[in-house]
Design a protein around this motif. Structure first.
Motif: not given
Length: 251
Positions: A39, A42, A44, A75, A94, A96-97, A99, A102, A250-251
């Motif tokens: 990333h 961000c 994670e 993280w 998960v 994620m910073q 929002s 990602p 994303g993930e």
């Protein structure tokens, strides 16, 4: 531009949330799991809720494998290549910073260098032909295998003491996302930055003896908007919490 009216009240810290069941597909090196990627802005976090597995990471300092089991939290900050490894029914929540970012393409796969050098080839290799069905699963596996190919070359160089290819990959990732940054700035301003500024206003009000914002207390809930989607690392329970209709990368 994303207006405040489009955004629901965000999760704490304006983070993104999903649940993952890591892929059990075997890769070229005999390991099972997802597509390595990084990333660009961000951080994670993995909160392990069941099973066992690992996360393999690459940084300019080298290769590391961190075992995961129920109760583990791991993280990684922007620029860290990470690969989720499945061992026994690994399930992860998960966080994620930022929002929205990602979902807007903050993640870049570790594809071979010739693909990273061509934005059109990269976009074609990263895309999926839909959301469900055998063709989507096949494309997800092909995408994973291509990312593993590039990842193994990066790891081999790092283990030999050469971080040049890894740094080249980070630079290629930055070039690929550069055109998206103006959109990301708008999402960040309407999401994470607005959340931090709201806290600042509340602190200032409390310091002045004004508790009026407490009268706005409310409860918010959400249900998954998509079950068992094909993500980078596994099948996903997805939540649309950013108020946007962006495609998910994303993930």
């Amino acid at each position: 531009m994303v207006s405040k009216a489009q955004l629901p009240h965000p999760l704490p810290g304006a983070v993104g949330l999903s649940h993952l069941s890591a892929y059990d597909w075997e890769a070229a090196d005999g390991m099972c799991g997802g597509s390595p990627h990084l990333h660009t802005v961000c951080t994670e976090a993995y909160v392990v809720t069941g099973g066992r597995g690992a996360v393999q990471t690459l940084t300019s300092d080298g290769y590391r494998q961190t075992d995961l089991q129920a109760g583990s939290v791991a993280w990684f900050t922007p620029g860290t290549v990470h690969r989720m490894v499945q061992r026994d029914a690994l399930k992860v929540t998960v966080l994620m910073q930022n929002s929205g970012l990602p979902e807007a393409g903050d993640a870049i796969f570790t594809f071979p260098t010739e693909i990273l050098a061509d934005p059109e080839r990269y976009a074609a290799a990263a895309a999926l032909p839909g959301k469900e069905g055998p063709a989507v699963e096949a494309a997800t596996r092909e995408r994973r295998d291509l990312a593993i190919e590039g990842y193994l070359a990066l790891r081999e160089a790092l283990e030999a003491g050469d971080n040049g290819p890894f740094l080249d990959f980070q630079r290629a990732a930055a070039r690929l996302v550069r055109s998206r940054v103006p959109q990301w700035q708008e999402l960040w301003q309407a999401g994470a930055l607005a959340t931090a500024r709201r806290t600042g206003r509340q602190l200032a009000a409390l310091a002045a003896g004004d508790p009026s914002h407490l009268a706005e207390a409310a409860v918010h809930t959400a249900e998954p908007t998509r079950h068992d989607g094909y993500g980078m690392c596994g099948r996903r329970q997805e939540y649309e919490l950013s108020g946007t209709t962006l495609p998910y990368y994303g993930e």
